[in-house]
Structure formats: structure tokens, C-alpha cells
Design a protein around this motif. Sequence first.
Motif, PDB file in Angstrom:
ATOM      1  N   VAL A 262       0.826  -1.215   0.000  1.00  0.00           N
ATOM      2  CA  VAL A 262       0.000   0.000   0.000  1.00  0.00           C
ATOM      3  C   VAL A 262       0.858   1.263   0.000  1.00  0.00           C
ATOM      4  CG1 VAL A 262      -1.941  -1.138   1.154  1.00  0.00           C
ATOM      5  CG2 VAL A 262      -0.192   0.000   2.529  1.00  0.00           C
ATOM      6  N   GLU A 291      -7.912  -2.817   2.458  1.00  0.00           N
ATOM      7  CA  GLU A 291      -7.064  -1.712   2.010  1.00  0.00           C
ATOM      8  C   GLU A 291      -6.053  -2.192   0.973  1.00  0.00           C
ATOM      9  OE1 GLU A 291      -3.965   1.680   3.778  1.00  0.00           O
ATOM     10  OE2 GLU A 291      -4.593  -0.023   5.020  1.00  0.00           O
ATOM     11  N   ASP A 294      -7.990  -3.257  -2.277  1.00  0.00           N
ATOM     12  CA  ASP A 294      -8.476  -2.088  -3.034  1.00  0.00           C
ATOM     13  C   ASP A 294      -7.327  -1.397  -3.765  1.00  0.00           C
ATOM     14  OD1 ASP A 294     -11.008  -2.606  -2.148  1.00  0.00           O
ATOM     15  OD2 ASP A 294     -10.982  -1.098  -0.550  1.00  0.00           O
ATOM     16  N   LYS A 295      -6.163  -1.346  -3.130  1.00  0.00           N
ATOM     17  CA  LYS A 295      -5.014  -0.710  -3.768  1.00  0.00           C
ATOM     18  C   LYS A 295      -4.646  -1.447  -5.065  1.00  0.00           C
ATOM     19  CE  LYS A 295      -1.280   2.079  -3.447  1.00  0.00           C
ATOM     20  NZ  LYS A 295      -1.268   3.528  -3.258  1.00  0.00           N
TER      21      LYS A 295
END
Length: 355
Positions: A262, A291, A294-295
Motif C-alpha cells: 500500500v 485496504e 483495493d489498492k
Amino acid sequence: MAKAQKEAGTALAGGGGGGKKNRRELNGRQKAAVFLVTLGSEISSEIFKHLREDEIETLTFEIARMDSFDSEEKETVLQEFQQLMMAQDFINSGGIDYARELLEKSLGSQKAVDIINRLTSSLQVRPFDFIRRTDPTQLLNFIQQEHPQTIALILAYLEPPKASIILGSLPNEIQSDIAKRIATMDRTSPETLREVERVLEKKLATLSSEDYTAAGGVGSIVEILNLVDRATEKVIIESLEEEDPELAEEIKKRMFVFEDIVMLDDRAIQKVLREVDTAELAKALKAVDSEVQDKIYRNMSKRAAALLKDDMEYMGPIRMKDVEEAQQKIVSIIRKLEEQGEIVVARAGEDELVV
């Protein structure tokens, strides 16, 4: 190969003479220039990657000012280089005495002494040289009953790939202790090194220098942990977090784990994704939070992201070991791209300056 050529080439550059008395005598730099020209630009450029700037400048100047050289000069230089490479291979296989014995049989006593002297004049033998030539599996059986400080000392002097194999194979209850000892190791006296070598291998115990030798440190354990399997890495870090939170934090700042993806910018992630197998990516994302997922999705086309999600859904439950192996493969790709200068990785706690 290029690195070995550079090392023997350095010995070549350091020598003079070697030609017939009725012909011109080439000095060390001239020999190195003849050698590089003979190899051609492609191989020579690889060797240049392992040289210092001043060495490159000197050799480039020597090549530029060289008028010409005949076939006999080329043959003499190549023959000398072959002998140096052969000697270095013998040294790596069995040490100085072994190399000298074989060279004496093939080239004669005087020539053998000359070659060995030229190689060893710039060669510093590190402690535990005989152990570094041992297979990691055999070495594990050899040292696992030793005191953790002894094991840490040996691993600190080993090449990180071998050290990582041994560290990952040791019992879980001592892994973090040994990792901590490597990370906090500073300098070891020659007396201590001699004693450890004598206990481990009396017949082969050698030390070439009385100077204090630096090994270990946070950088050393980070290099090793970067190469062990993910499960071993997690066990060691979690244990260190309990025993020495400050040290654990320092190590984590200098490491890169899969969840750190990320921290990569979009351009870097897109470069990584081009190198990653889709099936491995699907496995790697099975056990991470939204997270991280989604990245990844944001840096794929809508169709590719949808297909990846379908793959993860149809895959069903998989072993955590398979997930961690897939994550480690992707981390290895990220580290490779960083080493090549293709991407920039900002570690935790770092302000990455890009110019």
C-alpha cells in the motif's frame, strides 16, 4: 561470472611483466585493457558494473590510448587470466594450500607461488571460510546444538541466502533469540573468533588478520529475514516485538512485507502487476485486508479486477502456507524491481525523496 572476472581482472591489473624480453612489456593496466577489448563491449560493460568509478576511468583511459596489440599479446593476457581464474576457483574449493598444490602440479612451483601471491595480496580471508563452503543442510546439523551466540556469529558471516535457510530450519523457540543476537552484534575480537573456529573445525581453523572484524547488526538480520519464508519471518518479528520492541521496530522499518504494498505509488504497483502471475496474485490477496485489495484493484482495468475477484471466489479455501508463499514471490519481485531502480519503495518511518 562478471564479478569473478572482475576479481581476477583486478589481480591481472596488479601484475606486470609476463612477456618475452624481446617484446614490449605490458603493465597491469595495459593487460586489463587488452583483456576487456578482447572480451567485447557487452561482457566488458557487465564487468564495469562491479568496478569503482576511478577504476572505470583508469581502464577507459588505457583503452582509449591503446594503439593496437597483436595476437601473441592477446594470447599471453588470456592465458594469464585463465591461470588466475583457475587459481581462484581452487582457493574457493579447498583453500590456499589446496590451490597451491594443484597449481604446482599443473604449472610448476615458481609459477604457482607467483599466481597465489598475486591473488592473496588483495584477498582477505574472512573468518569461517571453511564453513561458508559447506552445504546449508549439513551445516545445520553441524551447528544446531551450539550455543545461540555461536550460531548467531556463524550466520552473521555466512552469505544471506545460506543464513536464511539455516535460520528458517532452526527450532522456533530459538529463532528470535538468534535473530536478536545478530541484530545487536557489533564487533568480535580475534581471540573469540579463533576459539569458535577451533571448536567447530580444529583442522581448518584459520584467521588471516588480527584486526577486529565487523559483522552482524540490524542490516545483517534484515538481509537474512528478507530471504526466509514468510511464516518464519512473522514468528521472529512477533517474538522480537515482545522481547525488544525498539529493535523490532528498527528491523521492520528496513524490511518490506506484502502488506507494505500500500506504500507503493500507482505507477510502481502497475509495474509490479506486469511481472506477477494472476493465479499467484489471487492467492496472495486471500488473507489481506480490504485496504491492500483495493489498492491492487484500483491499478487494474475494471475487467481485470473483476476477473481477479472471480478467481479468488472460485478458488475456495486454500492453505495459509500457499498464501504466504504467493505473497513472498510478489515481495521478491518488488525487491528485484527496487534493486534495478525500476520502482521506489518508501519504508515505514522514511521520507522518500525522489528527484
